[in-house]
Write a protein that holds these residues in place. Structure first.
Motif: not given
Length: 127
Positions: A30-35, A67-74, A80-85
């Protein structure tokens, strides 16, 4: 960001902040996309947190269950583009559950009082 951070499930904690993740260089799912969602608005790039599942399609299988996964979109250049830190490379098979401002905004489940999850499985297959 990918080179700066070390990922580990053991770093998960309900009170962990994006700032703490950056300063310690240790993040959970959760923290990596939050950052990223925290830092991207600084240069005026809209960003949103995404939560869901990420299977092992197109990558070597591992012994650990999906598992659950978190990523972000910019939002860049009108789309909108998907990124996964965490993984730092394109992946297929994402199952989006929700988008929001941060991990707390898009919790997959919430419980009140004592609960025990006895089983939960998700499968993804390439079609």
């Amino acid at each position: 960001m990918h080179r700066h951070l070390q990922f580990g499930y053991q770093y998960a904690r309900a009170t962990r902040t994006a700032s703490e993740g950056y300063m310690s260089a240790r993040v959970c799912a959760a923290t990596s996309p939050n950052l990223a969602v925290t830092l991207l608005p600084l240069p005026h790039i809209p960003a949103r947190y995404c939560t869901g599942y990420l299977g092992d399609i197109g990558v070597p299988r591992v012994d650990a269950p999906m598992d659950f996964s978190g990523w972000f979109e910019a939002y860049l250049g009108g789309a909108w583009y998907t990124f996964d830190a965490r993984h730092n490379r394109p992946r297929i098979g994402r199952v989006l559950i929700a988008r929001g401002r941060d991990a707390a905004d898009v919790a997959i489940s919430m419980t009140f009082g004592p609960t025990t999850l006895t089983q939960f499985k998700v499968w993804t297959d390439e079609i």
